[in-house]
Design a protein around this motif. Structure first.
Motif, PDB file in Angstrom:
ATOM      1  N   ALA A 266       0.726  -1.192  -0.197  1.00 37.93           N
ATOM      2  CA  ALA A 266      -0.246  -0.166   0.208  1.00 37.93           C
ATOM      3  C   ALA A 266       0.748   1.602   0.122  1.00 37.93           C
ATOM      4  CB  ALA A 266      -0.747   0.190   1.493  1.00 37.93           C
ATOM      5  N   ARG A 267       1.771   1.393   0.619  1.00 34.42           N
ATOM      6  CA  ARG A 267       2.662   2.100   1.084  1.00 34.42           C
ATOM      7  C   ARG A 267       3.280   2.610  -0.579  1.00 34.42           C
ATOM      8  NH1 ARG A 267       4.410   0.071   6.475  1.00 34.42           N
ATOM      9  NH2 ARG A 267       3.171   1.230   8.069  1.00 34.42           N
ATOM     10  N   GLY A 268       4.374   1.241  -0.869  1.00 36.21           N
ATOM     11  CA  GLY A 268       4.768   1.002  -2.562  1.00 36.21           C
ATOM     12  C   GLY A 268       3.964   2.338  -2.949  1.00 36.21           C
ATOM     13  N   PHE A 404      -4.205   1.173   6.888  1.00 35.20           N
ATOM     14  CA  PHE A 404      -3.662   0.262   5.682  1.00 35.20           C
ATOM     15  C   PHE A 404      -4.329   2.080   4.691  1.00 35.20           C
ATOM     16  CE2 PHE A 404      -3.502  -3.599   6.580  1.00 35.20           C
ATOM     17  CZ  PHE A 404      -3.152  -4.327   4.759  1.00 35.20           C
ATOM     18  N   ARG A 405      -5.436   2.895   4.888  1.00 39.97           N
ATOM     19  CA  ARG A 405      -5.798   4.074   4.135  1.00 39.97           C
ATOM     20  C   ARG A 405      -5.167   5.040   4.839  1.00 39.97           C
ATOM     21  NH1 ARG A 405     -11.924   3.169   6.590  1.00 39.97           N
ATOM     22  NH2 ARG A 405     -13.117   1.701   4.649  1.00 39.97           N
ATOM     23  N   ALA A 406      -4.662   4.993   6.259  1.00 43.29           N
ATOM     24  CA  ALA A 406      -3.411   5.793   6.806  1.00 43.29           C
ATOM     25  C   ALA A 406      -2.243   5.705   5.625  1.00 43.29           C
ATOM     26  CB  ALA A 406      -2.773   6.293   8.036  1.00 43.29           C
ATOM     27  N   ALA A 407      -1.677   4.770   5.095  1.00 42.44           N
ATOM     28  CA  ALA A 407      -0.259   4.596   4.029  1.00 42.44           C
ATOM     29  C   ALA A 407      -1.040   4.884   3.005  1.00 42.44           C
ATOM     30  CB  ALA A 407      -0.727   3.121   3.783  1.00 42.44           C
ATOM     31  N   PHE A 414      -8.159  -2.002  -0.773  1.00 42.64           N
ATOM     32  CA  PHE A 414      -7.823  -3.015  -1.841  1.00 42.64           C
ATOM     33  C   PHE A 414      -7.010  -4.055  -1.454  1.00 42.64           C
ATOM     34  CE2 PHE A 414      -5.924  -4.040  -6.241  1.00 42.64           C
ATOM     35  CZ  PHE A 414      -7.084  -4.465  -6.784  1.00 42.64           C
ATOM     36  N   LEU A 415      -6.019  -2.993  -0.582  1.00 44.61           N
ATOM     37  CA  LEU A 415      -4.935  -4.368  -0.910  1.00 44.61           C
ATOM     38  C   LEU A 415      -4.851  -5.975   0.944  1.00 44.61           C
ATOM     39  CD1 LEU A 415      -1.904  -2.239  -1.700  1.00 44.61           C
ATOM     40  CD2 LEU A 415      -2.125  -4.344  -2.347  1.00 44.61           C
ATOM     41  N   GLY A 451      11.782   3.086  -5.976  1.00 43.18           N
ATOM     42  CA  GLY A 451      10.832   4.077  -6.362  1.00 43.18           C
ATOM     43  C   GLY A 451       9.908   2.690  -6.951  1.00 43.18           C
ATOM     44  N   ASP A 452       9.878   1.590  -6.305  1.00 38.46           N
ATOM     45  CA  ASP A 452       9.526   0.660  -6.899  1.00 38.46           C
ATOM     46  C   ASP A 452       7.793   0.027  -6.256  1.00 38.46           C
ATOM     47  OD1 ASP A 452       8.873  -2.671  -6.872  1.00 38.46           O
ATOM     48  OD2 ASP A 452      10.311  -3.263  -7.807  1.00 38.46           O
ATOM     49  N   PRO A 453       6.781  -0.261  -6.335  1.00 43.77           N
ATOM     50  CA  PRO A 453       5.597  -0.136  -5.765  1.00 43.77           C
ATOM     51  C   PRO A 453       5.195  -1.060  -5.486  1.00 43.77           C
ATOM     52  CG  PRO A 453       5.043  -0.031  -8.274  1.00 43.77           C
ATOM     53  CD  PRO A 453       6.777   0.324  -7.967  1.00 43.77           C
ATOM     54  N   ALA A 454       5.772  -2.007  -6.304  1.00 43.46           N
ATOM     55  CA  ALA A 454       5.364  -3.704  -5.892  1.00 43.46           C
ATOM     56  C   ALA A 454       6.078  -4.816  -4.847  1.00 43.46           C
ATOM     57  CB  ALA A 454       5.626  -4.619  -6.644  1.00 43.46           C
TER      58      ALA A 454
END
Length: 513
Positions: A266-268, A404-407, A414-415, A451-454
């Protein structure tokens, strides 16, 4: 419009829906030494539906053909003399002087559930330098593609599955999501009961050691990307003395349980979205989807909220739902090359047309233009649920939603709700997280992308620490997208190529920009 074949090739995840097991599960290897088997390399067929369909791989730039073979492996590694399955392999033989050949370089591109047989040819040119001294080899791991694929729901059922609301707002939507997940998991058990306990990462690691022997190598030379880094770490833990030259890129954090991993994603993804919005609005020309980075994100949030109330026309006869749009945005954040498609897709959606975002979502889900699915979802869920011990309830998810929403306002729900995917699974999970400690292993180059999201950057350092002193060697790439080597950054490629081709270990802590 984005090129569908390019999008599919860039999804380093998996495939679905072929029920016969290659070599079956009925062959008995009691009198057969599987390490002595000879592979019958032939021209590659067109990918199966489970691998995503399409055409047979095109020849390499120098005219050489890709070759495919099937390797027998035990169905159950606790009974290595019992029934066997077939594992699909692909290779491009080394292009250089045979006297300079090091051996085979085995690739796993991630997922879990990615078909290496289809992915390696799609990116083959990117590894031309490595091919000068290695046979480039990849495979469909067990449960994936043409390797005893796990089967769950059919194409029509999957269309409905992906149309559901994956971020419930009330009791009725929550019940619908949980019921749909339970039905999917029951279909996996009904159609693939024999394979579900036998698709753990430890099983795949043992398969790789058998491949090493069958390919004729004393050591396993390995390039793992995304989940492939977890598989490589598990291999190093099981067989540290057999690790040759190995590279981990887009590194999974091996210390996290599924909840921690989902929160990290979520953060990524939020970080990647922030970078996308900043990039669009910092260019000289006007950003067509917002006046500022915050405006871009606010407009996306408003679009998703509206889609929750009223979906847009997508790819007929399906609508672009809030879930499909979120999934499509996430897919576009995997690579900076896709940012232009995300911009175009958002522009189109603001004008009432959801086709591009739906195409991106279909690419993530492994759906082809003809409506057939690979077994990306079946394999991914099956491997994760066989590996991961925790089973999360809806009540637990709801208790974690604030964090999770804060992240991530966009990806948090979703995650978080994705954590219920293993709740009714037929097979117990193996552990809270993988064991990758590998004392005595040769050095492993661990490449993290800021910068990797996953697979967020922080996981690279934790992988280095978990591998143990003197094993993991960290390299940082300050860039965008999922992974570093395929960014074409010369600093990263020179470091990786230098290690794999000459054995020169980069200085720990090297930073590439």
């Amino acid at each position: 419009m984005p090129n569908p074949s390019r999008l599919r090739a860039a999804v380093l995840t998996a495939t679905l829906l072929i029920s016969p097991l290659l070599t079956g599960c009925g062959e008995d290897s009691e009198d057969e030494d599987l390490t002595a088997q000879q592979l019958n390399w032939e021209d590659c067929p067109a990918p199966s539906q489970a691998e995503g369909g399409g055409s047979a791989p095109s020849p390499l730039p120098n005219g050489d053909e890709w070759q495919c073979a099937t390797m027998k492996a035990p169905l159950d590694w606790s009974e290595p003399k019992g029934d066997t399955i077939g594992l699909a392999l692909i290779r491009a033989e080394a292009s250089g002087d045979k006297s300079e050949r090091i051996g085979s370089l085995l690739f796993n591109f991630g997922g879990p559930g990615g078909s290496g047989v289809t992915t390696l040819p799609a990116f083959g040119e990117d590894y031309a330098a490595l091919r000068t001294r290695y046979d480039l080899v990849s495979f469909d791991p067990r449960g994936v593609g043409r390797s005893a694929p796990v089967k769950c729901e059919n194409d029509q059922q999957l269309d409905a599955f992906f149309q559901q609301d994956a971020t419930p707002d009330d009791a009725a939507e929550r019940t619908e999501l949980l019921d749909s997940t339970k039905e999917f998991n029951a279909a996996c058990e009904k159609n693939s009961e024999k394979m579900l306990p036998r698709v753990r990462t430890t099983d795949a690691a043992r398969d790789m050691d058998l491949m090493r022997q069958v390919l004729g190598d004393d050591k396993l030379h390995y390039f793992g990307i995304s989940y492939g880094t977890e598989l490589g770490g598990v291999y190093a833990h099981l067989f540290p003395e057999r690790v040759g030259r190995a590279v981990f890129d887009a590194v999974v954090d091996p210390t996290q349980n599924p909840e921690q991993g989902s929160l990290g994603q979520a953060r990524g993804f939020q970080r990647a979205l922030d970078n996308f919005a900043e990039d669009c609005t910092s260019k000289i020309e006007d950003c067509p989807i917002g006046d500022s980075a915050q405006d871009v994100k606010d407009r996306i949030a408003a679009l998703l909220a509206e889609l929750d109330r009223k979906p847009l026309p997508g790819i007929f006869p399906r609508d672009l739902t809030q879930t499909a749009a979120t999934n499509g945005i996430a897919q576009a954040l995997y690579s900076q090359d896709f940012w232009e498609y995300l911009t175009e897709g958002l522009q189109q959606a603001y004008d009432g047309d959801g086709r591009i975002l739906m195409l991106l979502s279909d690419s993530m889900n492994g759906r082809s233009e003809n409506g057939e699915y690979s077994n990306i979802t079946a394999a991914n869920v099956s491997i994760n649920c066989a590996d991961d011990k925790p089973r999360y309830t809806a009540e637990f998810v709801e208790s974690r939603l604030p964090e999770f929403r804060a992240a991530s306002e966009l990806f948090g729900d979703f995650l978080a709700w994705g954590m219920v995917s293993c709740t009714d699974w037929a097979v117990d999970g193996a552990a809270d997280h993988p064991d990758v400690s590998a004392p005595g292993s040769a050095p492993i180059l661990v490449v993290g992308n800021t910068g990797d999201p996953a697979t967020p950057y922080e996981g690279a350092r934790r992988m280095v620490q978990a591998l143990g002193e003197g094993v993991g060697v960290e390299l940082t790439y300050r860039g965008q997208g999922h992974g570093a080597y395929d960014s074409k950054n010369k600093c990263v490629q020179n470091a990786v190529n230098g290690y794999l081709l000459t054995g020169k270990v980069p200085t720990a802590g090297t930073v590439c920009t």
